[in-house]
Design a protein around this motif. Structure first.
Motif, PDB file in Angstrom:
ATOM      1  N   THR A  33       0.834  -1.219   0.000  1.00  0.00           N
ATOM      2  CA  THR A  33       0.000   0.000   0.000  1.00  0.00           C
ATOM      3  C   THR A  33       0.863   1.261   0.000  1.00  0.00           C
ATOM      4  O   THR A  33       0.360   2.355   0.219  1.00  0.00           O
ATOM      5  N   ILE A  34       2.156   1.122  -0.188  1.00  0.00           N
ATOM      6  CA  ILE A  34       3.040   2.282  -0.083  1.00  0.00           C
ATOM      7  C   ILE A  34       3.894   2.426  -1.336  1.00  0.00           C
ATOM      8  O   ILE A  34       3.871   1.552  -2.202  1.00  0.00           O
ATOM      9  N   GLY A  35       4.682   3.490  -1.410  1.00  0.00           N
ATOM     10  CA  GLY A  35       5.450   3.777  -2.629  1.00  0.00           C
ATOM     11  C   GLY A  35       6.536   2.745  -2.906  1.00  0.00           C
ATOM     12  O   GLY A  35       6.651   1.740  -2.204  1.00  0.00           O
ATOM     13  N   VAL A  64      -0.894   4.382  14.182  1.00  0.00           N
ATOM     14  CA  VAL A  64      -2.245   4.355  13.609  1.00  0.00           C
ATOM     15  C   VAL A  64      -2.114   4.325  12.083  1.00  0.00           C
ATOM     16  O   VAL A  64      -1.478   5.189  11.495  1.00  0.00           O
ATOM     17  N   GLY A  65      -2.735   3.317  11.453  1.00  0.00           N
ATOM     18  CA  GLY A  65      -2.544   3.113  10.010  1.00  0.00           C
ATOM     19  C   GLY A  65      -1.219   2.416   9.790  1.00  0.00           C
ATOM     20  O   GLY A  65      -0.390   2.837   8.990  1.00  0.00           O
ATOM     21  N   ALA A  66      -1.024   1.309  10.508  1.00  0.00           N
ATOM     22  CA  ALA A  66       0.281   0.630  10.578  1.00  0.00           C
ATOM     23  C   ALA A  66       0.681  -0.032   9.263  1.00  0.00           C
ATOM     24  O   ALA A  66       1.850  -0.388   9.075  1.00  0.00           O
ATOM     25  N   ARG A  70       6.001  -1.167   8.077  1.00  0.00           N
ATOM     26  CA  ARG A  70       7.226  -0.465   7.633  1.00  0.00           C
ATOM     27  C   ARG A  70       7.873   0.318   8.776  1.00  0.00           C
ATOM     28  O   ARG A  70       9.099   0.366   8.891  1.00  0.00           O
ATOM     29  N   MET A  71       7.041   0.916   9.645  1.00  0.00           N
ATOM     30  CA  MET A  71       7.575   1.683  10.777  1.00  0.00           C
ATOM     31  C   MET A  71       7.805   0.787  12.002  1.00  0.00           C
ATOM     32  O   MET A  71       8.645   1.082  12.853  1.00  0.00           O
ATOM     33  N   ALA A  72       7.059  -0.317  12.068  1.00  0.00           N
ATOM     34  CA  ALA A  72       7.208  -1.241  13.217  1.00  0.00           C
ATOM     35  C   ALA A  72       8.566  -1.928  13.187  1.00  0.00           C
ATOM     36  O   ALA A  72       9.189  -2.147  14.237  1.00  0.00           O
ATOM     37  N   GLU A  88      -4.854  -0.886  12.203  1.00  0.00           N
ATOM     38  CA  GLU A  88      -4.899  -0.866  10.731  1.00  0.00           C
ATOM     39  C   GLU A  88      -6.271  -1.345  10.251  1.00  0.00           C
ATOM     40  O   GLU A  88      -6.902  -2.169  10.916  1.00  0.00           O
ATOM     41  N   ILE A  89      -6.684  -0.829   9.077  1.00  0.00           N
ATOM     42  CA  ILE A  89      -8.038  -1.144   8.582  1.00  0.00           C
ATOM     43  C   ILE A  89      -8.050  -2.259   7.532  1.00  0.00           C
ATOM     44  O   ILE A  89      -9.112  -2.734   7.165  1.00  0.00           O
ATOM     45  N   ILE A  90      -6.880  -2.640   7.009  1.00  0.00           N
ATOM     46  CA  ILE A  90      -6.826  -3.723   6.015  1.00  0.00           C
ATOM     47  C   ILE A  90      -6.542  -5.031   6.750  1.00  0.00           C
ATOM     48  O   ILE A  90      -5.433  -5.255   7.259  1.00  0.00           O
ATOM     49  N   HIS A 115     -14.255   2.348   7.076  1.00  0.00           N
ATOM     50  CA  HIS A 115     -14.421   2.619   5.653  1.00  0.00           C
ATOM     51  C   HIS A 115     -13.406   3.664   5.185  1.00  0.00           C
ATOM     52  O   HIS A 115     -13.213   4.696   5.818  1.00  0.00           O
ATOM     53  N   ASN A 116     -12.736   3.338   4.063  1.00  0.00           N
ATOM     54  CA  ASN A 116     -11.872   4.319   3.394  1.00  0.00           C
ATOM     55  C   ASN A 116     -11.952   3.962   1.918  1.00  0.00           C
ATOM     56  O   ASN A 116     -11.666   2.827   1.537  1.00  0.00           O
ATOM     57  N   LEU A 117     -12.386   4.920   1.095  1.00  0.00           N
ATOM     58  CA  LEU A 117     -12.644   4.641  -0.320  1.00  0.00           C
ATOM     59  C   LEU A 117     -11.428   4.054  -1.017  1.00  0.00           C
ATOM     60  O   LEU A 117     -11.556   3.213  -1.897  1.00  0.00           O
ATOM     61  N   ARG A 118     -10.241   4.467  -0.619  1.00  0.00           N
ATOM     62  CA  ARG A 118      -9.043   3.936  -1.282  1.00  0.00           C
ATOM     63  C   ARG A 118      -8.573   2.608  -0.677  1.00  0.00           C
ATOM     64  O   ARG A 118      -8.156   1.717  -1.391  1.00  0.00           O
ATOM     65  N   TYR A 119      -8.602   2.490   0.651  1.00  0.00           N
ATOM     66  CA  TYR A 119      -7.950   1.339   1.294  1.00  0.00           C
ATOM     67  C   TYR A 119      -8.898   0.254   1.794  1.00  0.00           C
ATOM     68  O   TYR A 119      -8.471  -0.886   1.982  1.00  0.00           O
ATOM     69  N   ASN A 120     -10.139   0.625   2.098  1.00  0.00           N
ATOM     70  CA  ASN A 120     -11.062  -0.385   2.648  1.00  0.00           C
ATOM     71  C   ASN A 120     -12.480   0.047   2.285  1.00  0.00           C
ATOM     72  O   ASN A 120     -13.282   0.423   3.145  1.00  0.00           O
ATOM     73  N   LEU A 144       1.465   8.652  12.970  1.00  0.00           N
ATOM     74  CA  LEU A 144       0.694   8.323  11.770  1.00  0.00           C
ATOM     75  C   LEU A 144       1.526   8.783  10.582  1.00  0.00           C
ATOM     76  O   LEU A 144       1.766   9.994  10.418  1.00  0.00           O
ATOM     77  N   THR A 145       2.032   7.830   9.792  1.00  0.00           N
ATOM     78  CA  THR A 145       2.830   8.185   8.625  1.00  0.00           C
ATOM     79  C   THR A 145       2.017   7.873   7.370  1.00  0.00           C
ATOM     80  O   THR A 145       1.635   6.725   7.148  1.00  0.00           O
ATOM     81  N   SER A 146       1.736   8.924   6.610  1.00  0.00           N
ATOM     82  CA  SER A 146       0.961   8.799   5.374  1.00  0.00           C
ATOM     83  C   SER A 146      -0.432   8.226   5.647  1.00  0.00           C
ATOM     84  O   SER A 146      -0.873   7.297   4.964  1.00  0.00           O
ATOM     85  N   VAL A 147      -1.113   8.767   6.637  1.00  0.00           N
ATOM     86  CA  VAL A 147      -2.462   8.301   6.986  1.00  0.00           C
ATOM     87  C   VAL A 147      -3.450   9.474   6.918  1.00  0.00           C
ATOM     88  O   VAL A 147      -4.465   9.406   6.203  1.00  0.00           O
ATOM     89  N   PHE A 148      -3.153  10.598   7.592  1.00  0.00           N
ATOM     90  CA  PHE A 148      -4.033  11.771   7.489  1.00  0.00           C
ATOM     91  C   PHE A 148      -4.001  12.366   6.075  1.00  0.00           C
ATOM     92  O   PHE A 148      -4.866  13.177   5.732  1.00  0.00           O
ATOM     93  N   HIS A 150      -4.704  10.616   3.709  1.00  0.00           N
ATOM     94  CA  HIS A 150      -5.700   9.784   3.019  1.00  0.00           C
ATOM     95  C   HIS A 150      -7.030   9.776   3.785  1.00  0.00           C
ATOM     96  O   HIS A 150      -7.809   8.839   3.624  1.00  0.00           O
ATOM     97  N   MET A 151      -7.253  10.773   4.633  1.00  0.00           N
ATOM     98  CA  MET A 151      -8.505  10.824   5.398  1.00  0.00           C
ATOM     99  C   MET A 151      -9.099  12.233   5.342  1.00  0.00           C
ATOM    100  O   MET A 151      -8.368  13.213   5.388  1.00  0.00           O
ATOM    101  N   GLN A 152     -10.459  12.300   5.290  1.00  0.00           N
ATOM    102  CA  GLN A 152     -11.117  13.608   5.225  1.00  0.00           C
ATOM    103  C   GLN A 152     -11.264  14.215   6.628  1.00  0.00           C
ATOM    104  O   GLN A 152     -11.103  13.532   7.637  1.00  0.00           O
ATOM    105  N   ASN A 158     -11.984  13.454  14.526  1.00  0.00           N
ATOM    106  CA  ASN A 158     -12.236  12.414  15.537  1.00  0.00           C
ATOM    107  C   ASN A 158     -10.937  11.707  15.931  1.00  0.00           C
ATOM    108  O   ASN A 158     -10.710  11.408  17.111  1.00  0.00           O
ATOM    109  N   TYR A 159     -10.083  11.428  14.944  1.00  0.00           N
ATOM    110  CA  TYR A 159      -8.815  10.742  15.247  1.00  0.00           C
ATOM    111  C   TYR A 159      -7.946  11.604  16.151  1.00  0.00           C
ATOM    112  O   TYR A 159      -7.301  11.097  17.071  1.00  0.00           O
ATOM    113  N   PHE A 160      -7.909  12.912  15.894  1.00  0.00           N
ATOM    114  CA  PHE A 160      -7.129  13.791  16.776  1.00  0.00           C
ATOM    115  C   PHE A 160      -7.679  13.718  18.208  1.00  0.00           C
ATOM    116  O   PHE A 160      -6.905  13.653  19.171  1.00  0.00           O
TER     117      PHE A 160
END
Ligand SMILES: C[S@@+](CC[C@H](N)C(=O)[O-])C[C@H]1O[C@@H](n2cnc3c(N)ncnc32)[C@H](O)[C@@H]1O
Length: 257
Positions: A33-35, A64-66, A70-72, A88-90, A115-120, A144-148, A150-152, A158-160
């Motif tokens: 899911t990453i570059g 959050v959004g593990a 990659r970071m673990a 993680e949501i996947i 729910h996330n239109l791109r990931y789940n 959170l690396t590369s998670v916010f 991808h979120m509206q 709410n996450y904050f």
């Protein structure tokens, strides 16, 4: 371009399998899911950035959004009495990580069907209502690396609030984002930035109207308002603006009072 990156990952995976150089901590390509960057090297780079932001080997850490760990991965060598929880949501990524990291009892992975239109896209839970499955004040360092990116805004708000709830007093949140400050807006106007962020949504901007979660940006004042009561301590601009930065995305470092 994306198809080439995917083909390259499958090729590398097959090559490692036949040459006996299989690295069991690299996720299989179908979970990607990453570059295209080096999985281990990017994790190491971020570990250094986390340390600069105050991470200690004894910290209780929440990722959050593990993703696929990659970071673990570099934290397995770094944390001593510290603990790691990844959310993680996947589901297949959580299952793979749970198995791959079973050798480290202080590492745990948790699934949330958000729910996330791109990931789940079939996710059943709205991220704007989700309560993290952790007690108040139970972490010292949340990232959170590369998670916010991808979120509206309603979910980010709410996450904050959840991050502020689970962070102990004095704790740190390390979060990457795309922030449209004057410098970034000048780059957008000059078309020298990596994105255009022309799609205006509620309290945020997107690159793609059909799948906004591909890339989302925020005005800095809106971001700070959503983050409250966490207080922004530092912002390190990213390469996405078209100039050399600390990382590709902007880095924000926030503290809990
Ligand atoms: C670009 S990947 C980054 C993964 C990981 N943080 C890393 O840097 O390797 C974005 C991740 O965020 C996850 N994600 C998207 N929306 C989420 C949400 N509402 N809550 C938790 N994770 C989410 C995705 O499933 C995906 O694994």
């Amino acid at each position: 371009m994306k198809a080439l990156g995917t083909a390259h990952r499958y090729f590398q995976h097959a090559l490692r399998a036949v040459t006996g150089k299989h690295d069991p901590m690299l996720p299989p390509p179908h979970l990607h899911t990453i570059g295209t960057g080096n999985f281990r090297a990017i994790g190491e780079e971020f570990l250094e950035l986390f340390q600069n932001a105050g991470l200690k080997p004894t910290d209780r850490v929440l990722d959050v959004g593990a993703g696929t760990g990659r970071m673990a991965l570099p934290l397995t060598d770094y944390l001593t009495t510290g603990t790691y929880d990844g959310l993680e949501i996947i589901k297949p990524s959580v299952d793979w990580c749970s198995e791959a990291y079973a050798q480290w009892p202080n590492f745990r992975f948790h699934h949330a069907d958000i729910h996330n239109l791109r990931y789940n896209a079939k996710g059943s839970v709205d991220g704007a209502d989700y309560r993290f499955p952790f007690e108040d004040d139970s972490f010292d360092f949340v990232f959170l690396t590369s998670v916010f990116t991808h979120m509206q805004a309603r979910e980010v708000g709410n996450y904050f609030a959840e991050i502020a709830r689970v962070l102990a007093p004095g704790g740190t949140a390390f979060i990457t984002a795309f922030l449209l400050d004057d410098d970034a807006r000048a780059a957008l106007a000059a078309k020298s930035a990596h994105y255009s962020f022309k799609v205006v949504l509620d309290d945020c901007y997107a690159e793609d109207a059909k799948v906004p979660e591909k890339a989302i940006a925020f005005d800095p004042d809106v971001y700070s308002r959503l983050a409250s009561p966490l207080v922004m301590a530092e912002m390190l601009p990213g390469d996405w603006r078209g100039k050399k930065g600390t990382s590709f995305q902007d880095i924000t470092i926030l503290r809990a009072a």
